[in-house]
Design a protein around this motif. Structure first.
Motif, PDB file in Angstrom:
ATOM      1  N   ILE A 125       0.891  -1.158  -0.099  1.00 28.82           N
ATOM      2  CA  ILE A 125       0.124   0.033  -0.017  1.00 28.82           C
ATOM      3  C   ILE A 125       0.910   1.058   0.034  1.00 28.82           C
ATOM      4  CG2 ILE A 125      -1.533   1.390   1.476  1.00 28.82           C
ATOM      5  CD1 ILE A 125      -2.862  -1.188   2.158  1.00 28.82           C
ATOM      6  N   ILE A 126       1.969   1.377   0.873  1.00 28.66           N
ATOM      7  CA  ILE A 126       2.747   2.447   0.671  1.00 28.66           C
ATOM      8  C   ILE A 126       3.532   2.584  -0.578  1.00 28.66           C
ATOM      9  CG2 ILE A 126       4.919   3.319   1.862  1.00 28.66           C
ATOM     10  CD1 ILE A 126       4.051   1.850   4.615  1.00 28.66           C
ATOM     11  N   GLY A 127       3.981   1.527  -1.035  1.00 31.08           N
ATOM     12  CA  GLY A 127       4.603   1.434  -2.367  1.00 31.08           C
ATOM     13  C   GLY A 127       3.542   1.964  -3.345  1.00 31.08           C
ATOM     14  N   GLY A 128       2.473   1.440  -3.477  1.00 36.63           N
ATOM     15  CA  GLY A 128       1.508   1.878  -4.587  1.00 36.63           C
ATOM     16  C   GLY A 128       1.094   3.373  -4.469  1.00 36.63           C
ATOM     17  N   LEU A 129       1.108   4.183  -3.290  1.00 29.94           N
ATOM     18  CA  LEU A 129       0.656   5.298  -3.277  1.00 29.94           C
ATOM     19  C   LEU A 129       1.966   6.150  -3.611  1.00 29.94           C
ATOM     20  CD1 LEU A 129      -1.054   5.588   0.324  1.00 29.94           C
ATOM     21  CD2 LEU A 129      -2.156   5.692  -2.040  1.00 29.94           C
ATOM     22  N   LEU A 130       2.942   5.720  -3.361  1.00 26.31           N
ATOM     23  CA  LEU A 130       4.450   6.596  -4.003  1.00 26.31           C
ATOM     24  C   LEU A 130       4.307   6.335  -5.512  1.00 26.31           C
ATOM     25  CD1 LEU A 130       6.969   5.614  -0.927  1.00 26.31           C
ATOM     26  CD2 LEU A 130       5.673   7.693  -1.236  1.00 26.31           C
ATOM     27  N   GLY A 131       4.344   5.208  -5.883  1.00 28.77           N
ATOM     28  CA  GLY A 131       4.439   4.932  -7.269  1.00 28.77           C
ATOM     29  C   GLY A 131       3.441   5.661  -8.034  1.00 28.77           C
ATOM     30  N   ALA A 132       2.216   5.844  -7.829  1.00 27.89           N
ATOM     31  CA  ALA A 132       1.298   6.711  -8.478  1.00 27.89           C
ATOM     32  C   ALA A 132       1.565   7.826  -8.640  1.00 27.89           C
ATOM     33  CB  ALA A 132      -0.148   6.581  -7.822  1.00 27.89           C
ATOM     34  N   GLN A 133       2.288   8.595  -7.391  1.00 27.57           N
ATOM     35  CA  GLN A 133       2.590   9.858  -7.537  1.00 27.57           C
ATOM     36  C   GLN A 133       3.971  10.175  -8.525  1.00 27.57           C
ATOM     37  OE1 GLN A 133       1.139  12.518  -5.729  1.00 27.57           O
ATOM     38  NE2 GLN A 133      -0.429  11.167  -5.035  1.00 27.57           N
ATOM     39  N   VAL A 134       4.841   9.240  -8.301  1.00 28.97           N
ATOM     40  CA  VAL A 134       5.907   9.456  -9.537  1.00 28.97           C
ATOM     41  C   VAL A 134       5.469   9.210 -10.835  1.00 28.97           C
ATOM     42  CG1 VAL A 134       8.017   8.221  -9.775  1.00 28.97           C
ATOM     43  CG2 VAL A 134       7.468   8.371  -7.632  1.00 28.97           C
ATOM     44  N   ALA A 135       4.557   8.518 -11.193  1.00 30.71           N
ATOM     45  CA  ALA A 135       3.956   8.149 -12.551  1.00 30.71           C
ATOM     46  C   ALA A 135       3.408   9.369 -13.010  1.00 30.71           C
ATOM     47  CB  ALA A 135       3.115   7.042 -12.633  1.00 30.71           C
ATOM     48  N   SER A 136       2.678  10.035 -12.169  1.00 31.73           N
ATOM     49  CA  SER A 136       1.814  11.012 -12.510  1.00 31.73           C
ATOM     50  C   SER A 136       2.724  12.237 -13.100  1.00 31.73           C
ATOM     51  CB  SER A 136       0.897  11.653 -11.480  1.00 31.73           C
ATOM     52  OG  SER A 136       1.719  12.284 -10.392  1.00 31.73           O
ATOM     53  N   SER A 189      -5.156   3.036  -7.777  1.00 34.23           N
ATOM     54  CA  SER A 189      -6.431   3.584  -8.490  1.00 34.23           C
ATOM     55  C   SER A 189      -7.097   4.699  -7.983  1.00 34.23           C
ATOM     56  CB  SER A 189      -7.482   2.406  -8.959  1.00 34.23           C
ATOM     57  OG  SER A 189      -7.689   1.943  -7.671  1.00 34.23           O
ATOM     58  N   LEU A 190      -7.012   4.795  -6.658  1.00 30.63           N
ATOM     59  CA  LEU A 190      -7.498   6.084  -5.783  1.00 30.63           C
ATOM     60  C   LEU A 190      -6.525   7.077  -6.225  1.00 30.63           C
ATOM     61  CD1 LEU A 190      -8.808   4.456  -2.484  1.00 30.63           C
ATOM     62  CD2 LEU A 190     -10.115   5.373  -4.373  1.00 30.63           C
ATOM     63  N   SER A 191      -5.314   6.934  -6.167  1.00 33.54           N
ATOM     64  CA  SER A 191      -4.455   8.016  -6.227  1.00 33.54           C
ATOM     65  C   SER A 191      -4.531   8.611  -7.625  1.00 33.54           C
ATOM     66  CB  SER A 191      -2.906   7.483  -6.071  1.00 33.54           C
ATOM     67  OG  SER A 191      -1.994   8.390  -6.090  1.00 33.54           O
ATOM     68  N   TYR A 192      -4.547   7.699  -8.842  1.00 32.61           N
ATOM     69  CA  TYR A 192      -4.737   7.891 -10.018  1.00 32.61           C
ATOM     70  C   TYR A 192      -5.901   8.786 -10.272  1.00 32.61           C
ATOM     71  CZ  TYR A 192      -0.764   5.710 -12.360  1.00 32.61           C
ATOM     72  OH  TYR A 192       0.540   5.116 -12.453  1.00 32.61           O
ATOM     73  N   ALA A 193      -7.068   8.363  -9.833  1.00 33.95           N
ATOM     74  CA  ALA A 193      -8.394   9.063  -9.943  1.00 33.95           C
ATOM     75  C   ALA A 193      -8.219  10.374  -9.136  1.00 33.95           C
ATOM     76  CB  ALA A 193      -9.273   8.470  -9.119  1.00 33.95           C
TER      77      ALA A 193
END
Length: 265
Positions: free
Chosen positions: A90-101, A195-199
């Motif tokens: 979960i921690i990595g998923g939130l960080l990864g979406a921020q980087v990808a954006s 997905s929440l972070s991307y949305a």
């Protein structure tokens, strides 16, 4: 629109089977297919990869839920380790979406293509799995810490993380069926967070097509969901009945072809 719905119906079913069979979520085939489909709808090229990644992760929320439920019915989920793995994911998923954006669509596409080649190479070259042991080689906190990095990569690429996590857990001494079940659990966690972070990140983005919620493209998502949910249990049954190595060889060839298309197109 009919092209998107038709392709996504088939794509969702295939993603569901792969989710249950390999614990990979299905993003490895969903992302490249959406990257080809979305421009056909007139969507601007700089929006294609963020939308493909976001929609893939939202679909994996469904494949992951169905897959975890099927694994749990067989008592395959190692919850003692899964709790630590999920926190790291979960921690990595939130960080990864921020980087990808913050990355351009072109670099995301190249990054994804390289990852496809790596995944195919790993599938083809991997030796026999180590025998499972009662005492894992890595502690639960260590597994959780390593899984932060897995979560970052998974969220950036719109995949579930099983491609990286299953080899890690089998190396640590976990049985293959338990490793796939644990990967499916983490797949669900990173998909929800990503997905929440991307949305949320896409809510202020201009130029998105009708039917979008942030970077989520709802027409494609709704077409992906039925097959994704109902076909995942079939993949779980295949995992316990069919030698997965034969399927992985064919899947490795598919990854190479898709990677080449993404680099050359």
């Amino acid at each position: 629109m009919l092209l998107v719905v038709g392709v996504c119906l088939v794509l969702g079913a295939l993603a569901g089977v792969l989710s249950g069979l390999l614990g990979i979520g299905g993003g490895l085939i969903i992302v490249p297919t959406l990257a080809w489909l979305l421009p056909q709808m007139g969507i601007e090229h700089q929006l294609v990869m963020p939308m493909a990644l976001a929609t893939s992760l939202a679909t994996i929320c469904v494949t992951g839920t169905s897959s975890v439920m099927a694994h749990q019915r067989r008592s395959s989920v190692p919850w003692q380790q899964a709790r630590w793995l999920v926190m790291g994911m979960i921690i990595g998923g939130l960080l990864g979406a921020q980087v990808a954006s913050l990355m351009s669509g072109l670099w995301l596409k190249r990054f994804f293509a390289v990852f496809l080649f790596f995944s195919a190479w790993r599938m083809l070259m991997r030796k026999a799995q180590p025998l499972p042991s009662e005492q894992l080689r890595l502690s639960n906190p260590a597994l959780g810490g390593i899984n932060v990095g897995v979560g970052v990569i998974s969220s950036m690429l719109g995949i579930g993380g099983g491609t990286l996590l299953v080899p890690l857990l089998t190396f640590a001494g976990m049985a293959l069926t338990q490793a796939v079940a644990a990967a499916a659990t983490c797949t669900l966690a990173v998909a929800v967070a990503g997905s929440l972070s991307y949305a949320i990140n896409g809510l202020q983005q201009t130029g998105l097509p009708d039917g979008s919620f942030g970077y989520l493209y709802l027409p494609a998502l709704l077409a992906l969901l039925p097959g994704a949910f109902f076909m995942a249990p079939l993949g779980v049954r295949l995992l316990h009945k069919v030698p997965a190595q034969k399927i992985k060889l064919g899947f490795a060839a598919l990854l190479v072809l898709v990677g080449l298309e993404m680099l050359l197109n």
